[in-house]
Design a protein around this motif. Structure first.
Motif, PDB file in Angstrom:
ATOM      1  N   ALA A 297      14.092 -11.850  -1.699  1.00  0.00           N
ATOM      2  CA  ALA A 297      14.786 -11.838  -2.687  1.00  0.00           C
ATOM      3  C   ALA A 297      15.890 -10.535  -2.862  1.00  0.00           C
ATOM      4  O   ALA A 297      17.115 -11.010  -3.379  1.00  0.00           O
ATOM      5  N   TYR A 298      15.615  -9.619  -1.878  1.00  0.00           N
ATOM      6  CA  TYR A 298      16.524  -8.499  -1.916  1.00  0.00           C
ATOM      7  C   TYR A 298      17.552  -8.665  -0.788  1.00  0.00           C
ATOM      8  O   TYR A 298      18.779  -8.494  -0.893  1.00  0.00           O
ATOM      9  N   VAL A 299      17.137  -9.225   0.236  1.00  0.00           N
ATOM     10  CA  VAL A 299      17.938  -9.514   1.550  1.00  0.00           C
ATOM     11  C   VAL A 299      18.549 -10.821   1.708  1.00  0.00           C
ATOM     12  O   VAL A 299      19.822 -10.765   2.069  1.00  0.00           O
ATOM     13  N   GLY A 300      17.777 -11.660   1.500  1.00  0.00           N
ATOM     14  CA  GLY A 300      18.275 -13.015   1.838  1.00  0.00           C
ATOM     15  C   GLY A 300      18.088 -13.149   3.304  1.00  0.00           C
ATOM     16  O   GLY A 300      17.030 -12.988   3.849  1.00  0.00           O
ATOM     17  N   SER A 301      18.961 -13.759   4.241  1.00  0.00           N
ATOM     18  CA  SER A 301      19.125 -14.019   5.443  1.00  0.00           C
ATOM     19  C   SER A 301      19.255 -12.656   6.223  1.00  0.00           C
ATOM     20  O   SER A 301      20.120 -12.158   5.858  1.00  0.00           O
ATOM     21  N   HIS A 302      18.203 -12.726   7.156  1.00  0.00           N
ATOM     22  CA  HIS A 302      18.535 -11.376   7.996  1.00  0.00           C
ATOM     23  C   HIS A 302      18.051 -11.765   9.406  1.00  0.00           C
ATOM     24  O   HIS A 302      17.025 -11.485   9.799  1.00  0.00           O
ATOM     25  N   ASN A 303      18.884 -12.486  10.037  1.00  0.00           N
ATOM     26  CA  ASN A 303      18.764 -12.989  11.463  1.00  0.00           C
ATOM     27  C   ASN A 303      18.529 -12.043  12.293  1.00  0.00           C
ATOM     28  O   ASN A 303      17.637 -12.079  13.418  1.00  0.00           O
ATOM     29  N   THR A 304      18.895 -10.748  12.256  1.00  0.00           N
ATOM     30  CA  THR A 304      18.887  -9.777  13.280  1.00  0.00           C
ATOM     31  C   THR A 304      17.569  -8.998  13.103  1.00  0.00           C
ATOM     32  O   THR A 304      17.426  -8.259  13.837  1.00  0.00           O
ATOM     33  N   VAL A 305      16.870  -9.122  12.054  1.00  0.00           N
ATOM     34  CA  VAL A 305      15.539  -8.342  11.793  1.00  0.00           C
ATOM     35  C   VAL A 305      14.417  -9.388  11.754  1.00  0.00           C
ATOM     36  O   VAL A 305      14.696 -10.229  10.912  1.00  0.00           O
ATOM     37  N   GLU A 306      13.639  -9.216  12.306  1.00  0.00           N
ATOM     38  CA  GLU A 306      12.433  -9.985  12.305  1.00  0.00           C
ATOM     39  C   GLU A 306      11.021  -9.210  11.581  1.00  0.00           C
ATOM     40  O   GLU A 306      10.698  -8.118  12.260  1.00  0.00           O
ATOM     41  N   CYS A 307      10.555  -9.668  10.518  1.00  0.00           N
ATOM     42  CA  CYS A 307       9.546  -8.903   9.874  1.00  0.00           C
ATOM     43  C   CYS A 307       8.399  -9.508  10.025  1.00  0.00           C
ATOM     44  O   CYS A 307       8.071 -10.730   9.793  1.00  0.00           O
ATOM     45  N   ARG A 308       7.425  -8.700  10.480  1.00  0.00           N
ATOM     46  CA  ARG A 308       6.054  -9.495  10.502  1.00  0.00           C
ATOM     47  C   ARG A 308       5.242  -8.445   9.425  1.00  0.00           C
ATOM     48  O   ARG A 308       4.982  -7.263   9.499  1.00  0.00           O
ATOM     49  N   GLN A 309       4.334  -9.042   8.631  1.00  0.00           N
ATOM     50  CA  GLN A 309       3.580  -8.349   7.568  1.00  0.00           C
ATOM     51  C   GLN A 309       1.964  -8.421   8.133  1.00  0.00           C
ATOM     52  O   GLN A 309       1.739  -9.306   8.408  1.00  0.00           O
ATOM     53  N   VAL A 310       1.637  -7.142   7.888  1.00  0.00           N
ATOM     54  CA  VAL A 310       0.127  -7.050   8.497  1.00  0.00           C
ATOM     55  C   VAL A 310      -0.528  -6.323   7.232  1.00  0.00           C
ATOM     56  O   VAL A 310       0.079  -5.371   6.679  1.00  0.00           O
ATOM     57  N   GLU A 311      -1.490  -6.737   6.914  1.00  0.00           N
ATOM     58  CA  GLU A 311      -2.408  -6.345   5.799  1.00  0.00           C
ATOM     59  C   GLU A 311      -3.468  -5.421   6.315  1.00  0.00           C
ATOM     60  O   GLU A 311      -4.340  -5.890   6.918  1.00  0.00           O
ATOM     61  N   ALA A 312      -3.131  -4.011   6.307  1.00  0.00           N
ATOM     62  CA  ALA A 312      -4.181  -3.330   6.603  1.00  0.00           C
ATOM     63  C   ALA A 312      -3.804  -2.026   6.212  1.00  0.00           C
ATOM     64  O   ALA A 312      -2.925  -1.524   5.448  1.00  0.00           O
ATOM     65  N   ASP A 313      -4.988  -1.033   6.117  1.00  0.00           N
ATOM     66  CA  ASP A 313      -4.853   0.457   5.676  1.00  0.00           C
ATOM     67  C   ASP A 313      -4.658   1.363   6.893  1.00  0.00           C
ATOM     68  O   ASP A 313      -5.618   1.492   7.487  1.00  0.00           O
ATOM     69  N   TYR A 314      -3.535   1.958   6.855  1.00  0.00           N
ATOM     70  CA  TYR A 314      -3.234   2.661   8.060  1.00  0.00           C
ATOM     71  C   TYR A 314      -4.055   4.049   7.966  1.00  0.00           C
ATOM     72  O   TYR A 314      -4.044   4.739   9.076  1.00  0.00           O
ATOM     73  N   MET A 315      -4.470   4.575   6.882  1.00  0.00           N
ATOM     74  CA  MET A 315      -5.386   5.472   6.765  1.00  0.00           C
ATOM     75  C   MET A 315      -6.814   5.343   7.659  1.00  0.00           C
ATOM     76  O   MET A 315      -7.548   6.348   7.987  1.00  0.00           O
ATOM     77  N   VAL A 316      -7.316   3.943   7.767  1.00  0.00           N
ATOM     78  CA  VAL A 316      -8.435   3.584   8.518  1.00  0.00           C
ATOM     79  C   VAL A 316      -8.185   3.837   9.950  1.00  0.00           C
ATOM     80  O   VAL A 316      -7.354   3.063  10.741  1.00  0.00           O
ATOM     81  N   GLU A 317      -8.650   4.648  10.739  1.00  0.00           N
ATOM     82  CA  GLU A 317      -8.411   4.925  12.200  1.00  0.00           C
ATOM     83  C   GLU A 317      -8.579   3.526  12.839  1.00  0.00           C
ATOM     84  O   GLU A 317      -7.583   3.310  13.977  1.00  0.00           O
ATOM     85  N   GLY A 318      -9.562   2.805  12.781  1.00  0.00           N
ATOM     86  CA  GLY A 318      -9.745   1.624  13.420  1.00  0.00           C
ATOM     87  C   GLY A 318      -8.865   0.769  13.332  1.00  0.00           C
ATOM     88  O   GLY A 318      -7.991  -0.015  14.268  1.00  0.00           O
ATOM     89  N   GLU A 319      -8.161   0.441  12.147  1.00  0.00           N
ATOM     90  CA  GLU A 319      -7.035  -0.406  11.708  1.00  0.00           C
ATOM     91  C   GLU A 319      -5.775   0.045  12.559  1.00  0.00           C
ATOM     92  O   GLU A 319      -5.017  -0.847  12.940  1.00  0.00           O
ATOM     93  N   LEU A 320      -5.428   1.273  12.293  1.00  0.00           N
ATOM     94  CA  LEU A 320      -4.281   1.496  12.953  1.00  0.00           C
ATOM     95  C   LEU A 320      -4.271   1.584  14.437  1.00  0.00           C
ATOM     96  O   LEU A 320      -3.449   1.455  15.091  1.00  0.00           O
ATOM     97  N   ARG A 321      -5.574   2.102  14.889  1.00  0.00           N
ATOM     98  CA  ARG A 321      -5.512   1.785  16.606  1.00  0.00           C
ATOM     99  C   ARG A 321      -5.372   0.360  16.962  1.00  0.00           C
ATOM    100  O   ARG A 321      -4.723   0.367  18.032  1.00  0.00           O
ATOM    101  N   ARG A 322      -5.837  -0.542  16.295  1.00  0.00           N
ATOM    102  CA  ARG A 322      -5.455  -2.032  16.622  1.00  0.00           C
ATOM    103  C   ARG A 322      -3.959  -2.254  16.748  1.00  0.00           C
ATOM    104  O   ARG A 322      -3.788  -3.405  17.223  1.00  0.00           O
ATOM    105  N   LEU A 323      -3.267  -1.637  15.880  1.00  0.00           N
ATOM    106  CA  LEU A 323      -1.872  -1.986  16.171  1.00  0.00           C
ATOM    107  C   LEU A 323      -1.181  -1.327  17.454  1.00  0.00           C
ATOM    108  O   LEU A 323       0.077  -1.861  17.417  1.00  0.00           O
ATOM    109  N   GLN A 324      -1.945  -0.543  18.214  1.00  0.00           N
ATOM    110  CA  GLN A 324      -1.152   0.066  19.224  1.00  0.00           C
ATOM    111  C   GLN A 324       0.120   0.673  18.807  1.00  0.00           C
ATOM    112  O   GLN A 324       1.157   0.295  19.312  1.00  0.00           O
ATOM    113  N   PRO A 325       0.183   1.875  18.121  1.00  0.00           N
ATOM    114  CA  PRO A 325       1.445   2.419  17.747  1.00  0.00           C
ATOM    115  C   PRO A 325       2.183   3.042  18.836  1.00  0.00           C
ATOM    116  O   PRO A 325       3.366   3.183  18.618  1.00  0.00           O
TER     117      PRO A 325
END
Length: 653
Positions: free
Chosen positions: A452-480
């Motif tokens: 709704a805010y951006v509309g088309s954003h061809n140069t930016v690829e967004c991937r949504q991840v549902e996780a709590d970054y305060m949990v070490e196991g979930e953050l570690r799986r993201l391989q920061p």
């Protein structure tokens, strides 16, 4: 229908009189005192004796009722019984009730005075509509801007700065917060608190809004998902000011309004027909974040330029005193300042011409943009030796360099600022970004907000991840460690900035623990809401942004000099004049170079030298040295970078 009882009717009448205030309460008590005196007098009249008539008996009863000292003068058993009853009634009715009413009235009056319900009788003051997380740093900025404030006061023909803050519920606790704020302290007496809402005509009259030299409307906090956003409240406040001005046939004051959604800029201008400057809070912070990702270390520059302290600031001076001089002559006469460029009239607006050639002549209606440590340094100093003139030609346009591969960005946390952040990434059309957005907020809600805010954003690829970054196991799986940069955002869904910062700092500590085991350490940028939390992470390796501090500085300085907003937009948006880091090896520098010689060498390339960014931090943890003394040798070491302003282009869509 049941008939009313006489007792209920009497109680109802008495109640209606008591709720009308202290005056009516005293009237009711006075009636009771009269009735008791009348009854007491009638009880002793049949005794005769010292009472010549009923009037003297009633007066006798009134004296016993109001003063127990008469109790020992009575003679006779009946007279003493009546006198005792009158005296006891006097303690209850006359003294107890009367003192209680007066005490409650006095306490209520004191509370009203503390709440600030009395209209101020000021002119050419500064009004802040709202008590938010930005109010205290905003007031501190206004009080700390000595030179710029002095010019502001002279312009409005007033001697003393007065600040009036409209709060929903002004209290002694807020006064205590003002006293404890480091930038305010004893100067809290210059700040007046008043209670009320910005959409109430009485509250606007209470702060003398129409007589103010400037009105600042900071963005208020709002609950996530609420239909009444902070921008709606800002528009309502501006409509209220305009309506009151029309009603009183008064001129409209100058307003600096903060909005979160930059798309509502035209709505603000339509709602307020007077002079208004709009600061887009989310867009501003998003710009700074993206610029910092593109130029790691840039946060030290805007933390110095956009927060109060002992460092450099950007000043805008009128061209009246410099009319006819060239840019080179102005720079030579100000050895402690750096001349950045010009603002030139274009109808009702301004053209920003940073990096203007040194032979450019200044007109009386121009504005000169400078960087200095103090306002006084932007004036010519005859006691100091003038600098040799530096010849700078027209700035060379540096074409943007497309990236070989997309930059991978990990965004931890969700706030209303994320869609604006995605839009800012998308504005760099010559670059590609891959954003992984991590939050416990449902994926469909976040995707809908971004689209709704951006509309088309061809140069930016967004991937949504549902996780709590305060949990070490979930953050570690993201391989920061696989990302180029990691953003830790302060959430706006928590009850306070302290809670949001606590969550961000815990996430940072978990992240540091994971990255300590990795061979690659990406760039870390952490956003905080409370400046007091900066010192909690001692020895941190991330770059910090204190959003309320930055926005408060911009609001305060734009209120004092409205042209400053356009200069900041030019510096911190894609295209045009940009602050960049450059490798010293890109320039023909001698083995030993002072800052003045560095300026001369960069001027040949059409660029402007601002300072140097050291690879190694000093004892205070700072890498940046802006505007060093002209004759000091820089002692450039391997890994050091030059801080310059250069003219960059934008890729057409």
């Amino acid at each position: 229908m049941l008939p009313f009882r006489v007792v209920d009717r009497v109680k109802f009448i008495v109640e209606r009189q008591l709720v009308k205030g202290a005056g009516f309460q005293l009237l009711v008590v006075g009636i009771f005192i009269g009735l008791i005196s009348l009854i007491g007098g009638m009880l002793v009249v049949p005794q005769g004796g010292e009472f010549e008539d009923a009037g003297s008996a009633i007066w006798w009863a009134f004296l016993r009722l109001t003063d127990p000292g008469y109790l020992g003068d009575d003679v006779g058993t009946w007279q003493r019984i009546v006198s005792t009853l009158l005296t006891v009634s006097g303690y209850v009715v006359f003294m107890g009730t009367l003192v209680a009413i007066l005490t409650r009235w006095l306490i209520a009056k004191m509370q009203d005075l503390e709440r600030g319900l009395t209209p101020v009788t000021l002119k050419n003051h500064i009004v802040v509509l709202g008590w938010t997380s930005q109010t205290l740093p905003l007031l501190s900025e206004l009080l700390g801007s000595s030179g710029r404030m002095r010019r502001f006061l002279e312009q409005h023909d007033t001697r003393k700065l007065s600040l009036v803050v409209l709060s929903e519920d002004a209290s002694a606790e807020q006064v205590h917060e003002l006293r404890m704020e480091p930038g305010i302290g004893r100067r809290f007496r210059q700040i007046i608190l008043r209670s009320g809402s910005a959409i109430q005509p009485d509250a606007l009259h209470r702060v003398a809004c129409l007589d103010a030299a400037a009105v600042i409307v900071p963005s208020a906090a709002h609950e996530a998902g609420s239909l009444v956003t902070s921008d709606v409240e800002t528009v309502k406040a501006l409509l209220s000011i305009a309506a009151q001005a029309r009603h009183l046939h008064a001129p409209l004051p100058f307003v600096v309004a903060e909005i979160q959604d930059v798309r509502k800029h035209t709505v603000i201008e339509r709602a307020y027909p007077g002079a208004v400057e709009v600061v887009a809070g989310d867009a501003t912070i998003s710009r700074l974040m993206v610029q910092n990702i593109l130029h790691p270390g840039l946060s030290e520059i805007y933390n110095e330029l956009l927060t109060a302290g002992s460092g450099n600031e950007i000043y805008v001076r009128g061209g009246e005193s410099m009319a006819g001089l060239s840019m080179g002559e102005v720079a030579a006469a100000r050895p402690l300042a750096i001349v950045l460029g010009l603002l030139r009239r274009n109808g009702k607006g301004w053209n920003v011409e940073l990096l203007a050639p040194s032979e450019t002549r200044i007109n009386a209606d121009d504005r000169v943009v400078l960087m200095a440590r103090d306002y006084s340094e932007t004036e010519p100093d005859p006691k100091r030796q003038a600098l040799p003139d530096i010849q700078r030609g027209r700035a060379k346009l540096t074409p943007p360099r497309p990236a070989a591969a997309p930059r991978r960005i990990l965004v931890l946390g969700w706030s209303r600022r994320v869609p604006s952040l995605v839009a800012e990434f998308a504005s760099y059309r010559h670059l590609a970004f891959e954003l992984d957005l991590v939050s416990v907020v449902p994926e469909n809600e976040r995707t809908q907000a971004i689209n709704a805010y951006v509309g088309s954003h061809n140069t930016v690829e967004c991937r949504q991840v549902e996780a709590d970054y305060m949990v070490e196991g979930e953050l570690r799986r993201l391989q920061p460690d696989r990302y180029d940069a990691i953003l830790l955002l302060s959430s706006d869904r928590l009850a306070s900035g302290e809670e949001a910062d606590a969550r961000a700092m815990v996430g940072y500590l978990v992240l540091e623990d994971i990255l300590a085991e990795a061979s690659r350490h990406p760039q870390l940028i952490m956003e905080l809401s409370d400046p007091d939390n900066r010192q909690l992470l001692y020895g941190h390796k991330s770059e910090m942004m204190i959003s309320p501090m930055i926005l408060s500085h911009i609001l305060a300085q734009v209120a004092l000099r409205r042209e400053l907003r356009m200069v900041l937009e030019e510096l911190f948006t894609v295209g045009g004049a940009e602050i960049q880091f450059r490798d010293p090896a890109d320039y023909p520098l001698p083995a030993s170079v002072d800052f003045h010689l560095l300026e001369k060498i960069l001027a040949r390339e059409g660029e402007l030298a601002l300072g140097i960014f050291r690879q190694r931090a000093d004892e205070y943890g700072r890498h940046l040295c802006l505007n060093p003394p002209r004759r000091d040798y820089l002692d450039i070491q391997p890994g050091d970078r030059l801080v310059v302003i250069s003219q960059t282009g934008q890729v057409a869509s």
